[in-house]
Design a protein around this motif. Structure first.
Motif: not given
Lengths: 112, 113
Positions: B1-28
């Motif tokens: 199990d990955t302790a700290v996982s974030q998605t996506p690993k790669y994000l390619v986008t155009q200038m002006g766009n809005d994007k999100s990155i998610k992160c989760e940790q299962n370490l308590g």
């Protein structure tokens, strides 16, 4: 502003030799120091830490030395192996700020 | 199990766009962070949350908005992306705010075209 470490240099070491990576820090209030290892495509990984009330701490094949007088931190890696190839970061923290500040890192490359 | 996982690993986008990155940790862990790593490998803290509350905001443009729905998650939303936002973004967690060691995710490489 706060400054830890120097511009990213490269240290080339013969496999089997010992490696010494140095770091300078500027905040005399820092009371916690850490070394991280970052392999290509991965996040930094904790190696070893030391608190300001110590001047030396040893782990498995690694030793961290802290000289508060000259604000200097070093990481010694014994019997360097190919798997030690990475960028190494020193970092500092201090309780009142609750944050870790990273230096600019040193790239360690291993010659066969 | 990955302790700290974030998605996506790669994000390619155009200038002006809005994007999100998610992160989760299962370490308590109670404390989570976002760091930005530039092309010279310099790692700079952006935000820190402790038990869902913002405790560090390092003069990051307000186009960056972190959100922590619970202490195991810390997401990063970026509005109106700019070329200078291109970097690798790392999520990290620690047991608490008393400078315990950080556990990092594997990073999100953001490329703004």
């Amino acid at each position: 502003g706060e400054s830890v470490g120097l511009h990213l240099p490269t240290l080339s070491v013969q496999e089997g030799d010992n490696s010494i990576i140095n770091c300078a820090y500027s905040n005399s209030a820092s009371d916690y120091f850490i070394w991280y290892k970052q392999e290509s495509g991965k996040g930094p990984q904790f190696i070893i830490d030391i608190r300001s009330n110590m001047d030396k701490r040893q782990g498995q094949r690694v030793t961290v030395l802290l000289n508060k007088t000259v604000k200097h931190l070093s990481l010694q890696i014994a019997a360097t192996q190919p798997g030690d190839s990475a960028v190494y970061f020193c970092a500092e923290g201090y309780s009142s700020a609750s944050k870790i500040i990273f230096g600019s890192g040193t790239r360690l490359s291993i010659r066969p | 199990d990955t302790a700290v996982s974030q998605t996506p690993k790669y994000l390619v986008t155009q200038m002006g766009n809005d994007k999100s990155i998610k992160c989760e940790q299962n370490l308590g862990h109670d404390t989570m962070y976002w760091y930005k790593q530039d092309s010279k490998k310099f790692l700079k803290i952006m935000f820190s949350y402790n038990n869902k509350e913002l405790i560090i905001n390092e003069t990051v443009p307000n186009r960056f908005s972190p959100k922590s729905p619970d202490k195991a998650h810390l997401n990063l939303h970026i509005n109106s992306l700019e070329l200078g936002d291109s970097a690798v973004y790392f999520c990290a967690s620690s047991r608490d705010t008393t400078n315990e060691k950080l556990f990092f995710g594997s990073g999100t490489q953001l490329s703004v075209l």
